[in-house]
Design an enzyme around this catalytic site. Structure first.
Site, PDB file in Angstrom:
ATOM      1  N   SER A 232      36.196  45.270  12.266  1.00 31.95           N
ATOM      2  CA  SER A 232      36.260  45.395  13.742  1.00 31.95           C
ATOM      3  C   SER A 232      35.948  43.871  14.209  1.00 31.95           C
ATOM      4  O   SER A 232      35.067  43.274  13.711  1.00 31.95           O
ATOM      5  CB  SER A 232      35.021  46.284  14.108  1.00 31.95           C
ATOM      6  N   HIS A 246      40.736  42.260  20.808  1.00 31.68           N
ATOM      7  CA  HIS A 246      40.006  43.058  20.154  1.00 31.68           C
ATOM      8  C   HIS A 246      40.835  43.739  19.155  1.00 31.68           C
ATOM      9  O   HIS A 246      41.877  44.233  19.123  1.00 31.68           O
ATOM     10  CB  HIS A 246      39.199  44.246  20.852  1.00 31.68           C
ATOM     11  N   TYR A 249      40.356  48.448  12.095  1.00 33.39           N
ATOM     12  CA  TYR A 249      40.939  49.221  11.405  1.00 33.39           C
ATOM     13  C   TYR A 249      40.166  49.894  10.377  1.00 33.39           C
ATOM     14  O   TYR A 249      39.115  49.146   9.888  1.00 33.39           O
ATOM     15  CB  TYR A 249      42.220  48.619  10.466  1.00 33.39           C
ATOM     16  N   GLY A 399      17.335  53.688  14.936  1.00 25.84           N
ATOM     17  CA  GLY A 399      17.803  53.164  13.736  1.00 25.84           C
ATOM     18  C   GLY A 399      18.896  52.398  13.811  1.00 25.84           C
ATOM     19  O   GLY A 399      19.445  51.894  12.560  1.00 25.84           O
ATOM     20  N   ARG A 401      21.995  49.695  14.247  1.00 24.41           N
ATOM     21  CA  ARG A 401      21.974  48.219  14.314  1.00 24.41           C
ATOM     22  C   ARG A 401      22.501  47.554  15.333  1.00 24.41           C
ATOM     23  O   ARG A 401      23.707  47.478  15.408  1.00 24.41           O
ATOM     24  CB  ARG A 401      22.594  47.653  12.864  1.00 24.41           C
TER      25      ARG A 401
END
Length: 442
Positions: A232, A246, A249, A399, A401
């Protein structure tokens, strides 16, 4: 190359890459010249025809635009989505993946040669990748790592100043990822390219969500093993005449209690210019159309419309940008055929975008044009935080990221009360296109 890419978390991977990366450099030259090329080290097999007649793309009501879209997240990818599914805790990776075993035959070190061109070693252990060379999880992990490295190298060459930081992270429940971010460069304000490769067991909540969207999965003792991986990226140039891009895949696989595996692919690529440039829009869309047409003439129009519909800022009544392609939940006619389609799309990123940045990176601009760019960046942020499913899943999940999830946001943006561009201005021109999408490829 090392000087441009800087702070590499897996430095040895690049230090041993002199021979193997020659092919990567040649590939980048061909792609930036506008060709869709095979990736380094990949076999050049004849690709299947008739993909469009077998691909299924179920629209907004299917899993693809729900949980599977969340897997992409505009930046967090599976790091965000499977934080939601698994309530994962991300921790620093304490040790590198093992390298090739001494004494292996030269032909078996082809994998090591390919890995030498990546931004970091694969998330999956090299010995495991060698044990399953024909498995789709191996093929997809190598594809996303190659895509990440090729895009980062192309961006670094165009920027010529800032370096990529490489942040390798680990997911306690299984897998991890590699986030590469360039900030405040000569050309790019912010450019992030992340990959994630995660696995484990789907939570009961995720299984119920899949069932509600048409995936009837048979669990064993309440457990559903899954694997998910993807790349990404979001790239924000400084110059208001150079567009934002942007792309992502991804691949998802679930193993049911009887050993049956359900799988699907998703992804897309879209362009967000501050000012409309007709030639740029045509070049971008035609490059994506060429990649789709290699597999079926039905794919580009279908996925172009899906893209226009998905990147819609409902409260503004406008699209985020001028579109591109978007697809999800693709699971037929065969795993190999869909993989080759996704591969073609990933290889189209550089030739569709890099020429546009080179064309506009040195354009002169006024303070008013920079201001308009900041206002359009505000709309970009609004879509990502309010509508993008992957971002929302990640942000609302303990939790997750967060740095990976918010990688897609620009360094700077602006919101002005009741701002409206003058009638017949260049600013009004782009708004008209965002409200009424056009056919750029014909």
């Amino acid at each position: 190359m090392a000087l441009h890419l800087g702070r590499l978390g897996a430095g040895p991977c690049w230090r041993v890459s002199r021979g193997g990366c020659r092919e990567l450099r040649e590939w980048s030259r061909r792609c930036t010249a506008g060709r869709v090329c095979g990736s380094p080290g990949a076999s050049r097999t004849e690709q299947s025809r008739g993909l469009g007649s077998g691909l299924t793309a179920g629209g907004g009501s299917r899993l693809g635009t729900g949980l599977a879209v969340a897997l992409a997240g505009l930046a967090g990818l599976a790091a965000a989505a499977f934080g939601h599914v698994q309530r994962a805790e991300m921790v620093p990776k304490s040790s590198g993946t093992r390298g090739p075993s001494p004494g292996r035959p030269e032909e078996e070190d082809e994998l090591a040669r390919r890995c030498s061109c990546f931004m970091a070693l694969p998330v999956t252990d090299l010995q495991e990748l060698r044990r399953r060379p024909g498995d789709m999880k191996t093929k997809m992990e190598l594809l996303i790592l190659e895509t990440q490295a090729q895009v980062c190298k192309a961006l670094a060459q165009v920027d010529g100043g800032a370096s990529f930081s490489v942040d390798r992270w680990e997911r306690k429940e299984g897998g991890g990822g590699i986030s590469c971010v360039l900030q405040d460069g000569h050309v790019f304000e912010k450019a992030g390219v992340s990959i994630s490769v995660v696995h484990g067991n789907l939570s009961e909540e995720a299984a119920k969500q899949m069932k509600s969207r048409g995936k009837n999965l048979k669990s064993k003792d309440g457990k559903l093993p899954f694997s998910a991986m993807g790349v990404s990226s979001v790239i924000h140039p400084k110059n208001p005449h150079a567009p934002t891009i942007h792309f992502n895949y991804r691949y998802f696989e679930v193993e049911e209690a009887d050993g049956n595996k359900q799988w699907w692919f998703g992804g897309g690529c879209d362009l967000t210019p501050t000012y409309l440039n007709h030639e740029d829009a045509v070049h971008f869309h035609r490059t994506l159309k060429e990649a789709c047409d290699r597999h079926s003439p039905d794919l580009y129009p279908k996925f172009k419309k899906w893209c226009d519909d998905y990147f819609f800022i409902a409260h503004r009544g406008e699209r985020r940008g001028i579109g591109g392609i978007f697809f999800d939940d693709l699971d037929s006619p065969s795993k190999e055929e869909v993989f080759h389609f996704v591969q073609s799309c990933a290889q189209a990123v550089i030739p569709s975008y890099i020429p546009l940045v080179k064309k506009h990176r040195d354009d002169s601009f006024t303070p008013q044009e920079k201001l308009w760019q900041q206002l359009r960046r505000g709309r970009y942020v609004e879509f990502n935080l309010l509508y993008d499913r992957g971002t929302k899943f990640g942000l609302f999940t303990p939790g997750s990221r967060i740095e990976s999830i918010l990688m897609s946001l620009p360094l700077t943006a602006r919101w002005e009360y009741m701002h409206s561009p003058s009638e017949n201005s260049k600013e009004a021109e782009i708004l008209e296109v965002l409200r009424h999408p056009r056919d750029w490829a014909h």
